[in-house]
Enzyme design. Structure first.
Site, PDB file in Angstrom:
ATOM      1  N   LYS A   1       2.045  -3.751   6.670  1.00 17.62           N
ATOM      2  CA  LYS A   1       2.759  -3.783   5.138  1.00 17.62           C
ATOM      3  C   LYS A   1       3.624  -3.248   4.635  1.00 17.62           C
ATOM      4  CE  LYS A   1      -1.531  -4.745   3.264  1.00 17.62           C
ATOM      5  NZ  LYS A   1      -1.812  -5.701   2.875  1.00 17.62           N
TER       6      LYS A   1
ATOM      7  N   TYR B   1      -2.461  -0.814  10.998  1.00 22.48           N
ATOM      8  CA  TYR B   1      -2.398  -1.665   9.454  1.00 22.48           C
ATOM      9  C   TYR B   1      -1.242  -1.072   8.719  1.00 22.48           C
ATOM     10  CZ  TYR B   1      -3.495  -1.533   4.679  1.00 22.48           C
ATOM     11  OH  TYR B   1      -3.652  -2.160   3.024  1.00 22.48           O
TER      12      TYR B   1
ATOM     13  N   SER C   1       0.539  -1.130  -0.039  1.00 17.86           N
ATOM     14  CA  SER C   1       0.179  -0.505  -0.019  1.00 17.86           C
ATOM     15  C   SER C   1       0.697   1.514   0.156  1.00 17.86           C
ATOM     16  CB  SER C   1      -0.902   0.051   1.183  1.00 17.86           C
ATOM     17  OG  SER C   1      -1.167   1.082   1.578  1.00 17.86           O
TER      18      SER C   1
HETATM   19  P1  NAD Z   1     -11.298  -6.647   1.642  1.00 23.51           P
HETATM   20  O1  NAD Z   1     -11.239  -6.445   2.934  1.00 23.51           O
HETATM   21  O2  NAD Z   1     -12.303  -6.282   0.524  1.00 23.51           O
HETATM   22  O3  NAD Z   1     -10.824  -8.125   0.948  1.00 23.51           O
HETATM   23  C1  NAD Z   1      -9.871  -8.447   1.404  1.00 23.51           C
HETATM   24  C2  NAD Z   1     -10.529 -10.480   2.040  1.00 23.51           C
HETATM   25  O4  NAD Z   1      -9.395 -10.945   2.659  1.00 23.51           O
HETATM   26  C3  NAD Z   1     -11.615  -9.968   2.188  1.00 23.51           C
HETATM   27  O5  NAD Z   1     -12.746 -11.096   1.431  1.00 23.51           O
HETATM   28  C4  NAD Z   1     -11.672 -11.191   4.161  1.00 23.51           C
HETATM   29  O6  NAD Z   1     -12.563 -12.009   3.795  1.00 23.51           O
HETATM   30  C5  NAD Z   1     -10.352 -11.962   3.567  1.00 23.51           C
HETATM   31  N1  NAD Z   1      -9.083 -12.352   4.537  1.00 23.51           N
HETATM   32  C6  NAD Z   1      -8.906 -11.269   5.214  1.00 23.51           C
HETATM   33  N2  NAD Z   1      -8.432 -12.207   6.096  1.00 23.51           N
HETATM   34  C7  NAD Z   1      -8.095 -13.154   5.855  1.00 23.51           C
HETATM   35  C8  NAD Z   1      -7.272 -15.117   6.387  1.00 23.51           C
HETATM   36  N3  NAD Z   1      -6.600 -14.563   7.641  1.00 23.51           N
HETATM   37  N4  NAD Z   1      -8.018 -16.053   6.000  1.00 23.51           N
HETATM   38  C9  NAD Z   1      -8.373 -16.101   4.147  1.00 23.51           C
HETATM   39  N5  NAD Z   1      -9.284 -14.882   3.772  1.00 23.51           N
HETATM   40  C10 NAD Z   1      -9.018 -14.146   4.553  1.00 23.51           C
HETATM   41  O7  NAD Z   1     -10.147  -5.547   1.200  1.00 23.51           O
HETATM   42  P2  NAD Z   1      -9.054  -5.372  -0.903  1.00 23.51           P
HETATM   43  O8  NAD Z   1      -9.637  -3.858  -0.576  1.00 23.51           O
HETATM   44  O9  NAD Z   1     -10.050  -6.077  -1.234  1.00 23.51           O
HETATM   45  O10 NAD Z   1      -7.759  -5.668   0.010  1.00 23.51           O
HETATM   46  C11 NAD Z   1      -7.740  -6.427  -0.690  1.00 23.51           C
HETATM   47  C12 NAD Z   1      -5.668  -6.286   0.129  1.00 23.51           C
HETATM   48  O11 NAD Z   1      -5.202  -5.189  -0.993  1.00 23.51           O
HETATM   49  C13 NAD Z   1      -5.136  -6.180   1.193  1.00 23.51           C
HETATM   50  O12 NAD Z   1      -4.346  -7.219   1.583  1.00 23.51           O
HETATM   51  C14 NAD Z   1      -5.891  -4.933   1.783  1.00 23.51           C
HETATM   52  O13 NAD Z   1      -4.407  -4.756   2.726  1.00 23.51           O
HETATM   53  C15 NAD Z   1      -4.661  -4.288   0.175  1.00 23.51           C
HETATM   54  N6  NAD Z   1      -4.713  -2.948   0.326  1.00 23.51           N
HETATM   55  C16 NAD Z   1      -5.514  -2.604   0.030  1.00 23.51           C
HETATM   56  C17 NAD Z   1      -6.105  -1.204   0.071  1.00 23.51           C
HETATM   57  C18 NAD Z   1      -7.618  -0.547  -0.440  1.00 23.51           C
HETATM   58  O14 NAD Z   1      -8.254   0.765  -0.362  1.00 23.51           O
HETATM   59  N7  NAD Z   1      -8.937  -0.870  -0.739  1.00 23.51           N
HETATM   60  C19 NAD Z   1      -5.336  -0.065  -0.388  1.00 23.51           C
HETATM   61  C20 NAD Z   1      -3.884  -1.229   0.019  1.00 23.51           C
HETATM   62  C21 NAD Z   1      -3.812  -1.618   0.252  1.00 23.51           C
HETATM   63  C1  UD1 Z   2      -6.892   5.539   4.022  1.00 22.16           C
HETATM   64  C2  UD1 Z   2      -5.888   4.481   4.813  1.00 22.16           C
HETATM   65  C3  UD1 Z   2      -4.956   4.115   4.213  1.00 22.16           C
HETATM   66  C4  UD1 Z   2      -5.020   3.388   2.967  1.00 22.16           C
HETATM   67  C5  UD1 Z   2      -5.765   4.176   2.156  1.00 22.16           C
HETATM   68  C6  UD1 Z   2      -6.874   3.333   1.014  1.00 22.16           C
HETATM   69  C7  UD1 Z   2      -6.217   6.180   6.778  1.00 22.16           C
HETATM   70  C8  UD1 Z   2      -5.997   6.686   7.376  1.00 22.16           C
HETATM   71  N1  UD1 Z   2      -5.643   5.990   5.879  1.00 22.16           N
HETATM   72  O1  UD1 Z   2      -6.391   6.520   3.183  1.00 22.16           O
HETATM   73  O2  UD1 Z   2      -3.807   3.896   5.016  1.00 22.16           O
HETATM   74  O3  UD1 Z   2      -4.024   3.104   2.521  1.00 22.16           O
HETATM   75  O4  UD1 Z   2      -6.878   4.855   2.551  1.00 22.16           O
HETATM   76  O5  UD1 Z   2      -7.100   1.930   0.890  1.00 22.16           O
HETATM   77  O6  UD1 Z   2      -7.888   5.371   7.177  1.00 22.16           O
HETATM   78  N2  UD1 Z   2     -12.252  11.830   3.699  1.00 22.16           N
HETATM   79  C9  UD1 Z   2     -13.186  13.024   3.966  1.00 22.16           C
HETATM   80  N3  UD1 Z   2     -14.744  12.786   4.251  1.00 22.16           N
HETATM   81  C10 UD1 Z   2     -14.101  10.864   4.282  1.00 22.16           C
HETATM   82  C11 UD1 Z   2     -13.720  10.019   4.150  1.00 22.16           C
HETATM   83  C12 UD1 Z   2     -12.783  10.644   3.713  1.00 22.16           C
HETATM   84  O7  UD1 Z   2     -12.618  14.011   3.395  1.00 22.16           O
HETATM   85  O8  UD1 Z   2     -15.794  10.538   4.793  1.00 22.16           O
HETATM   86  C13 UD1 Z   2     -11.114  12.188   2.951  1.00 22.16           C
HETATM   87  C14 UD1 Z   2      -9.898  11.988   3.412  1.00 22.16           C
HETATM   88  O9  UD1 Z   2      -9.777  12.869   4.941  1.00 22.16           O
HETATM   89  C15 UD1 Z   2      -8.864  11.928   2.497  1.00 22.16           C
HETATM   90  C16 UD1 Z   2      -9.471  11.191   1.267  1.00 22.16           C
HETATM   91  O10 UD1 Z   2     -11.088  11.952   1.702  1.00 22.16           O
HETATM   92  O11 UD1 Z   2      -8.126  13.523   2.191  1.00 22.16           O
HETATM   93  C17 UD1 Z   2      -9.361  10.460   1.538  1.00 22.16           C
HETATM   94  O12 UD1 Z   2      -9.548   9.290   2.199  1.00 22.16           O
HETATM   95  P1  UD1 Z   2      -9.851   7.729   2.227  1.00 22.16           P
HETATM   96  O13 UD1 Z   2      -9.847   7.462   1.224  1.00 22.16           O
HETATM   97  O14 UD1 Z   2      -9.645   7.260   3.642  1.00 22.16           O
HETATM   98  O15 UD1 Z   2      -8.234   7.376   2.043  1.00 22.16           O
HETATM   99  P2  UD1 Z   2      -7.064   7.642   2.358  1.00 22.16           P
HETATM  100  O16 UD1 Z   2      -7.075   8.631   3.750  1.00 22.16           O
HETATM  101  O17 UD1 Z   2      -5.372   8.017   1.556  1.00 22.16           O
END
Ligand code: NAD
Ligand code: UD1
Length: 343
Positions: free
Chosen positions: A158, A154, A130
């Site tokens: 990572k 969190y 991330s």
């Molecule tokens: P998500 O929660 O939708 O998907 C994660 C999935 O993993 C879920 O379906 C959950 O049930 C499953 N899971 C969690 N722990 C498990 C375990 N121990 N065994 C089996 N299944 C398990 O999240 P996502 O947004 O799809 O994210 C996927 C990956 O990307 C994660 O590693 C997350 O940290 C990373 N990531 C997400 C974002 C984002 O904004 N969505 C940003 C950066 C990184």
């Molecule tokens: C969040 C996570 C980050 C993760 C990323 C992608 C936190 C502190 N950080 O970051 O670790 O990697 O998501 O999943 O949660 N905002 C509003 N109102 C809302 C929600 C968000 O104003 O109700 C603003 C936030 O202040 C920010 C922007 O929208 O400026 C984006 O927020 P968000 O979607 O939560 O993503 P990140 O802050 O980038």
């Protein structure tokens, strides 16, 4: 066709990557505990992809579950060639309240996945990292060689995950890892059949805005309007989840073809403010998104966007879908599934 194992396969990014891999001709096996996703995703994947998903329900920390995945891969597709490890808990605030759960699930899960891979002789791994590993960036856009530092449990899972894998690679040359640092994934598959389905109050911006648009929430709280950005609200690099999914296909091809590891940002390189995103969403949904300015959210940075050039230069991948498409596709999913996968 090579078979890929996806952990966290029914989650938001996993489900979209499943389809992107099938589109690119890969066979897929998915494993998920359903701790943060719905079993109904599988029906939707079948409807869109026209193939019955091969799925194991279970926790990746359970060795028997992982062994079942590899045995199934052998029996159905002649063996798993690589693993994409999505399975993790991902809520920053929750990780501050329950750090041990995050260490146990995210680090314990990664360890168990690597152990299972070794048992079955598979050494190509794509790791969901991330942009959170960059903490408060010193320079924008962010390049992959920027200093790494984290501000919450969190993020620590990572960064420690990346470090553990780098050490593993140093000790055993058979391992090749693609470290994919995602910026802000948003949007949904164009079919409108799968998308992000957060439980409870959404933490992230676009799912919250989507719920305002559908009338579940009255207004968007804009967290801070005194940031050092053009309109004072936070700027982020939103990336369409289907572009992100295609980034995984490119990374798997890179691992297979080049036989070496890589670390890349998956972002567009374009930052948008909270207000810009809310306005774009309002346009896509043809309704106003009422804004209420609220205090800053602790831990937030002014601006965060990728330099995506390294991903293009190494894997030939770049994002192609813009903010308008992200909003249109999110709205299609939200408006046709107001309660997500629950009906
Ligand atoms: P998500 O929660 O939708 O998907 C994660 C999935 O993993 C879920 O379906 C959950 O049930 C499953 N899971 C969690 N722990 C498990 C375990 N121990 N065994 C089996 N299944 C398990 O999240 P996502 O947004 O799809 O994210 C996927 C990956 O990307 C994660 O590693 C997350 O940290 C990373 N990531 C997400 C974002 C984002 O904004 N969505 C940003 C950066 C990184
Ligand atoms: C969040 C996570 C980050 C993760 C990323 C992608 C936190 C502190 N950080 O970051 O670790 O990697 O998501 O999943 O949660 N905002 C509003 N109102 C809302 C929600 C968000 O104003 O109700 C603003 C936030 O202040 C920010 C922007 O929208 O400026 C984006 O927020 P968000 O979607 O939560 O993503 P990140 O802050 O980038």
């Amino acid at each position: 066709m090579p078979c890929i194992l996806l952990t966290g396969a029914t989650g938001y990014i996993g489900s979209h990557t499943w389809l992107a891999l099938q589109d690119a001709g890969f066979d897929v096996i998915g494993v998920d505990s359903l701790v943060n996703s719905s079993i109904r995703v599988l029906d939707r994947l079948e409807t869109i992809g026209g193939r019955q998903p091969v799925f194991v329900q279970g926790d990746v920390r359970d060795q028997a579950v992982m062994d079942r995945c590899f045995e199934l891969g052998q029996a159905r597709f002649g063996g798993i060639k690589a693993v994409v490890h999505f399975a993790a808990l991902k809520a920053v605030g929750e990780s501050v309240e329950r750090p041990l759960d995050y260490f146990e699930n995210n680090l314990g899960g990664l360890l168990a996945v690597c152990q299972a891979m070794k048992r079955h002789g598979v050494f190509n791994l794509v790791f969901s990292s991330s942009a959170t590993v960059y903490g408060k960036p010193e320079r924008l856009p962010i390049t992959e060689d920027a200093p790494l530092r984290v501000t919450n449990p969190y993020g620590q899972t990572k960064l420690l995950g990346e470090e553990m894998l780098r050490e593993l690679e140093r000790c055993d040359a058979r391992w090749h890892v693609a470290y994919l640092r995602y910026f802000n994934p948003v949007g949904a598959h164009h079919s409108g059949l799968i998308g992000e389905d957060p439980r409870g109050v959404p933490n992230n911006l676009m799912p919250y805005v989507a719920q305002v648009a559908i009338g579940k929430r009255q207004h968007l709280n804009v967290f801070g309007n005194d940031y050092n950005t053009p309109d004072g609200t936070g700027v982020r690099d939103y990336i369409h989840v289907c572009d992100l999914a295609e980034g995984h296909v490119a990374a798997l091809r890179y691992l297979a073809d080049k036989g070496q590891s890589l670390t890349v940002n998956l972002g567009t390189g374009q930052g948008y403010s909270v207000v810009e995103l809310a306005q774009a969403y309002g346009k896509a949904a043809d309704r106003e998104i009422p804004l209420v300015f609220a205090p800053r959210r602790p831990g937030d940075v002014d601006a965060c966007y990728a330099d995506p050039r390294h991903a293009f230069e190494t894997m030939g991948w770049k994002a192609s879908r813009g903010l308008e498409q992200m909003c249109i596709d999110s709205w299609r999913w939200q408006s046709t599934n107001p309660n997500g996968f629950e009906g």
